[in-house]
Design a protein around this motif. Structure first.
Motif, PDB file in Angstrom:
ATOM      1  N   ALA A 185       0.829  -1.204   0.000  1.00 46.13           N
ATOM      2  CA  ALA A 185       0.000   0.000   0.000  1.00 46.13           C
ATOM      3  C   ALA A 185       0.864   1.255   0.000  1.00 46.13           C
ATOM      4  CB  ALA A 185      -0.929  -0.001   1.210  1.00 46.13           C
ATOM      5  N   SER A 189       0.825   4.004  -3.009  1.00 46.50           N
ATOM      6  CA  SER A 189       0.426   5.385  -2.726  1.00 46.50           C
ATOM      7  C   SER A 189       1.415   6.405  -3.280  1.00 46.50           C
ATOM      8  CB  SER A 189       0.287   5.582  -1.215  1.00 46.50           C
ATOM      9  OG  SER A 189       1.554   5.575  -0.584  1.00 46.50           O
ATOM     10  N   THR A 276      -7.625   0.384  11.701  1.00 47.60           N
ATOM     11  CA  THR A 276      -7.655  -0.423  10.482  1.00 47.60           C
ATOM     12  C   THR A 276      -6.349  -0.254   9.717  1.00 47.60           C
ATOM     13  OG1 THR A 276      -8.558   1.347   9.097  1.00 47.60           O
ATOM     14  CG2 THR A 276     -10.150  -0.031  10.296  1.00 47.60           C
ATOM     15  N   ARG A 278      -6.173   0.864   6.766  1.00 47.75           N
ATOM     16  CA  ARG A 278      -6.265   2.169   6.104  1.00 47.75           C
ATOM     17  C   ARG A 278      -5.797   3.274   7.039  1.00 47.75           C
ATOM     18  NH1 ARG A 278     -11.741   4.722   3.291  1.00 47.75           N
ATOM     19  NH2 ARG A 278     -10.791   6.684   2.601  1.00 47.75           N
ATOM     20  N   ASP A 279      -6.158   3.182   8.328  1.00 49.31           N
ATOM     21  CA  ASP A 279      -5.703   4.171   9.288  1.00 49.31           C
ATOM     22  C   ASP A 279      -4.189   4.124   9.447  1.00 49.31           C
ATOM     23  OD1 ASP A 279      -8.277   4.999   9.757  1.00 49.31           O
ATOM     24  OD2 ASP A 279      -8.548   3.794  11.566  1.00 49.31           O
ATOM     25  N   LEU A 281      -1.956   3.236   7.212  1.00 45.02           N
ATOM     26  CA  LEU A 281      -1.368   3.884   6.044  1.00 45.02           C
ATOM     27  C   LEU A 281      -1.514   5.400   6.137  1.00 45.02           C
ATOM     28  CD1 LEU A 281      -0.075   3.786   3.241  1.00 45.02           C
ATOM     29  CD2 LEU A 281      -2.381   3.498   2.274  1.00 45.02           C
ATOM     30  N   SER A 282      -2.656   5.866   6.620  1.00 42.05           N
ATOM     31  CA  SER A 282      -2.868   7.311   6.740  1.00 42.05           C
ATOM     32  C   SER A 282      -1.897   7.947   7.723  1.00 42.05           C
ATOM     33  CB  SER A 282      -4.311   7.594   7.184  1.00 42.05           C
ATOM     34  OG  SER A 282      -5.234   7.182   6.196  1.00 42.05           O
ATOM     35  N   ARG A 357     -11.281   7.819  12.405  1.00 38.59           N
ATOM     36  CA  ARG A 357     -12.441   7.326  11.676  1.00 38.59           C
ATOM     37  C   ARG A 357     -13.274   8.474  11.133  1.00 38.59           C
ATOM     38  NH1 ARG A 357     -13.781   3.007  16.436  1.00 38.59           N
ATOM     39  NH2 ARG A 357     -12.520   1.285  15.671  1.00 38.59           N
TER      40      ARG A 357
END
Length: 382
Positions: A185, A189, A276, A278-279, A281-282, A357
């Motif tokens: 990921a 990105s 998660t 995704r979090d 990676l953020s 979130r």
């Protein structure tokens, strides 16, 4: 690591410690280590030979032998926990039976049970267990990182890494696939980043990471491990279960941001959690674009673990709890209390996860910046 530091700390306070084990690899030097079978008669004979009055077991099958020794000795189970049977297949029922046997036949028969985290006390089904937390100060204290460690605009890649045993046996709960997915990921990105993994394993174990373009460091020495953790910009633990995540503590103690998923004992071990993938990676993306934020969070992590996880405190608590020094009356353990944890770490992590979130990590990081600074000032002032 735990037994090594506790034994040396107890010896420095005049408490003689003999370590009995089935086998050893010779890496723990200067300690009284003797082979002993996990049988009541063999353990009793060893204890009598060295004049021991307290017996502490750290693993099965030594746990299961303790009830037969209780009475003649003061016997304690020191629980590091075991990954949930749900992570395993064919031996799941056997693991469940081991847990059930300890709850019904072992713990109630002993002088007491020690848990290495709040999470473990509840995960083993014995919430009345005494808490004695591990330390992180076995790694050198090189201070928090400064501006020179986070150069701005020089084109250097963000160094992301993890530390874990990489063999197949632990893959299900250590999150090896999750780490591979994170590396993919990050690459997708477009972030300018280098991804690393260090751990015990073989060249065969390392193949998936080499294939994924991850820099792999096998079987490092303690000094090499410390240099590696210090040299990372971001340490990531993809683990799905931990009773105490020592690599996560070590990385933060060496001044590196420590990120982990909101699972197991992680909420006790770092102020920075991801709900998660995704979090996660953020968070990494936020640090890549704002090195100032990375430096502030590195300082937050460093101060948190260095002030909370100390082997001297663990040894002091052990001496008090087990009554190892004559004249010292039982006293409340001075490790973190649930009230402090809820008001500081628990509240912060819940707020940060909610913010992630609701509005994404960049907005959440800016929104909680004042909140983090407030708690850092409050912690320093007592």
């Amino acid at each position: 690591m735990v037994i090594d530091n506790l034994a040396r700390g107890l010896a420095s306070r005049g408490v003689a410690v003999t370590i009995g084990c089935v086998e050893q690899d010779g890496t723990m030097q200067g300690l009284d280590i003797r082979p002993v079978k996990p049988q009541a008669e063999a353990i009793a004979a060893l204890a009598q030979a060295v004049g021991a009055t307290v017996i502490v077991a750290h693993t099965s099958p030594f746990f299961e032998v303790l009830p037969a020794l209780q009475g003649a000795f003061s016997c304690w189970a020191w629980e590091h926990g075991d990954p949930s049977p749900a992570f395993f297949g064919s031996d799941r029922r056997m693991r469940e039976e081991v847990i059930r046997h300890k709850q019904e036949r072992v713990y109630p028969a002993l002088a007491g049970v020690v848990a290495i985290s709040e999470f473990i006390a509840h995960d083993i089904g014995w919430p009345q267990a005494q808490r004695i937390f591990n330390g992180c100060d076995h790694v050198p204290d090189r201070g928090s990182k400064g501006l020179q460690d986070f150069p701005l605009g020089d084109g250097a890649p963000l160094r992301i890494g993890t530390l874990m045993r990489i063999g197949r046996g632990e893959a299900r709960y250590k999150g090896l696939q999750s780490f591979l997915d994170l590396a993919a990921a990050v690459r997708a990105s477009g972030l300018h980043a280098d991804v690393h993994i260090m751990g015990r394993g073989t060249a065969e174990d390392a193949k998936p990471f080499h294939t994924a373009g991850i820099h792999t460091h096998l079987n490092a020495t303690d000094d090499e491990r410390a240099a590696y953790l210090r040299g990372l910009d971001v340490f990531v633990s993809p683990s799905l279960w931990e009773g105490c995540n020592l690599p996560l503590l070590e990385a933060q103690a060496l001044g590196t941001v420590g990120l982990a998923y909101d699972t197991g004992a992680h909420p006790e071990m770092t102020p920075l959690l991801a709900a998660t993938a995704r979090d996660m990676l953020s968070l990494v993306q936020a640090y890549a674009h704002d090195r100032g934020l990375l430096r502030r969070h590195s300082l937050l992590c460093y101060r948190f673990v260095r002030s909370t996880y100390r082997w001297s405190a663990a040894v002091d608590d052990t001496v008090r709890l087990l009554g190892l020094t004559a004249g010292i009356a039982p006293a409340p353990l001075h490790s973190r209390t649930p009230a402090r944890r809820d008001s500081w770490l628990g509240t912060h992590t819940r707020k940060l996860i909610w913010s992630l979130r609701a509005e994404g990590v960049v907005g959440a990081a800016r929104r909680t910046k004042a909140y983090l600074s407030y708690h850092m000032r409050k912690d320093r002032s007592g």
